[in-house]
Design an enzyme around this catalytic site. Structure first.
Site, PDB file in Angstrom:
ATOM      1  N   LYS A 114       0.812  -1.216   0.000  1.00 24.09           N
ATOM      2  CA  LYS A 114       0.000   0.000   0.000  1.00 24.09           C
ATOM      3  C   LYS A 114       0.847   1.267   0.000  1.00 24.09           C
ATOM      4  O   LYS A 114       0.502   2.256  -0.645  1.00 24.09           O
ATOM      5  CB  LYS A 114      -0.965  -0.004   1.191  1.00 24.09           C
ATOM      6  CG  LYS A 114      -2.052  -1.066   1.053  1.00 24.09           C
ATOM      7  CD  LYS A 114      -3.131  -0.934   2.104  1.00 24.09           C
ATOM      8  CE  LYS A 114      -4.233  -1.958   1.884  1.00 24.09           C
ATOM      9  NZ  LYS A 114      -5.315  -1.857   2.894  1.00 24.09           N
ATOM     10  N   LYS A 197      -9.281 -11.837  -7.521  1.00 20.32           N
ATOM     11  CA  LYS A 197     -10.118 -12.124  -6.355  1.00 20.32           C
ATOM     12  C   LYS A 197     -11.231 -11.083  -6.230  1.00 20.32           C
ATOM     13  O   LYS A 197     -11.004  -9.886  -6.454  1.00 20.32           O
ATOM     14  CB  LYS A 197      -9.227 -12.100  -5.110  1.00 20.32           C
ATOM     15  CG  LYS A 197      -9.922 -12.458  -3.815  1.00 20.32           C
ATOM     16  CD  LYS A 197      -8.905 -12.408  -2.670  1.00 20.32           C
ATOM     17  CE  LYS A 197      -9.569 -12.639  -1.321  1.00 20.32           C
ATOM     18  NZ  LYS A 197      -8.575 -12.569  -0.219  1.00 20.32           N
ATOM     19  N   LYS A 200     -13.427  -5.428  -2.625  1.00 19.52           N
ATOM     20  CA  LYS A 200     -13.923  -4.052  -2.639  1.00 19.52           C
ATOM     21  C   LYS A 200     -12.938  -3.105  -3.310  1.00 19.52           C
ATOM     22  O   LYS A 200     -13.299  -2.011  -3.709  1.00 19.52           O
ATOM     23  CB  LYS A 200     -14.186  -3.574  -1.204  1.00 19.52           C
ATOM     24  CG  LYS A 200     -15.393  -4.212  -0.551  1.00 19.52           C
ATOM     25  CD  LYS A 200     -16.684  -3.723  -1.159  1.00 19.52           C
ATOM     26  CE  LYS A 200     -17.895  -4.289  -0.418  1.00 19.52           C
ATOM     27  NZ  LYS A 200     -19.157  -3.857  -1.015  1.00 19.52           N
TER      28      LYS A 200
END
Length: 334
Positions: A114, A197, A200
């Site tokens: 991230k 996958k 969200k």
């Protein structure tokens, strides 16, 4: 006979869970509560690292708790609570930060991924310390098992390392938990990108089946799902990832084997198959959505159930913190 304790948590990052959340984790949590002393937590403090708006966080937290109950987490069998309702999480989180090396924290995959995407200047410190709070979430309740997906294995190893380090540096305080890696049989992929996958974080919600969406909305998404060359309904993850994903979803809800479903649709086209998948999914999700909405319309009852869970959780967590504070030399308040 005392049951082995298991603990897991889910982030309230959205108003609705998606199919991957349910089939990949929550449905297995429901089964575990029959054989284990289960603690399930809505980890709202972790959600703060995503910069979610306050009103949306509050809404998503209650929606997450309501969905867990609607999906089968029974507050009479499991301890269901909200993370921020138990202050011991932050108290132990600081202790975990104080025994974690900067290097080992820097090596955590989630932080590396991230921060690489956002850049160091836009990455919050909470994302760096997230694994230490997660370790505290676990160790507070002295569980034998932590049911998680394969992608969380690194976090479990850090938790085990920190528990062992604390025990050897101070005194034996924590049970060393074991990762209970959830079965991978119901791994669900994005309907539009069937090699990715279901998540969200996808670029579009078109590939997500959300539990609280209307039957019509989910039917439309399933019928618009990406398929593959040919017309044969056959499981082949390499050549037919789209159809294989839909077969997995159908099997997960219908209970039929993949081979039985293939036989049912022998000689039929993708259109008939997608319609059948939509029927199976919506029939299963309709009562879950209705039950969730009932709970959200009676917030007094929902918060009452969560208060009971948080008080039970706090009794266990506070005792752990008392032992930890004593071990490190912090003076009790008196």
């Amino acid at each position: 006979m005392n049951k082995a304790r298991a603990l897991s948590g889910i982030q309230p990052t959205s108003g609705s869970f998606h199919l991957g959340n349910y089939l990949g984790a929550v449905r297995q949590w429901v089964a575990l509560q029959e054989s284990h002393d289960t603690y399930y937590c809505v980890v709202d403090l972790h959600a703060l690292t995503a910069g979610i708006e306050p009103a949306k966080l509050a809404e998503a937290t209650l929606a997450s708790a309501a969905q867990l109950i609607a999906l089968g987490i029974d507050p009479n069998k499991s301890t269901l609570f909200i993370q921020s309702h138990v202050p011991a999480h932050n108290q132990l989180g600081w202790i975990m930060e104080c025994i974690t090396g900067f290097g080992e924290a820097s090596r955590m995959t989630q932080f590396k991924d991230k921060s690489a995407k956002s850049g160091s200047d836009r990455t919050v410190v909470g994302l760096f310390t997230y694994p230490m709070l997660q370790a505290a979430d676990i160790l507070l309740y002295q569980p034998q098992y932590v049911p998680v997906g394969e992608d969380q294995r690194q976090h479990i190893e850090l938790t085990r390392d920190l528990a062992g380090r604390f025990n050897s540096t101070y005194k034996e305080t924590f049970r060393i938990p074991e990762g209970y890696i959830l079965k991978a049989g119901a791994k669900i992929f994005d309907l539009q990108e069937p090699t990715a996958k279901m998540s969200k974080s996808s670029s579009s919600t078109a590939g997500l089946i959300e539990l609280l969406d209307s039957a019509g909305a989910n039917t439309k998404k399933i019928k618009s799902a990406t398929t593959d060359d040919g017309r044969e309904v056959k499981f082949d993850e390499v050549k037919k990832p789209g159809i294989s994903n839909l077969l997995t979803i159908h099997s997960a809800f219908s209970g039929q084997s993949i081979s039985a479903i293939e036989a049912d649709f022998d000689g039929k086209g993708y259109g008939d198959f997608k319609a059948a998948v939509a029927d199976v999914v919506t029939a299963h999700l309709d009562p879950i959505r209705e039950r969730t909405n009932e709970l959200l319309q009676d917030k007094g009852e929902l918060t009452r159930l969560l208060k009971i869970g948080s008080e039970k959780a706090a009794a266990v967590a506070d005792e752990t913190v008392r032992k930890v504070y004593d071990a490190v030399g912090l003076i009790p308040r008196g």
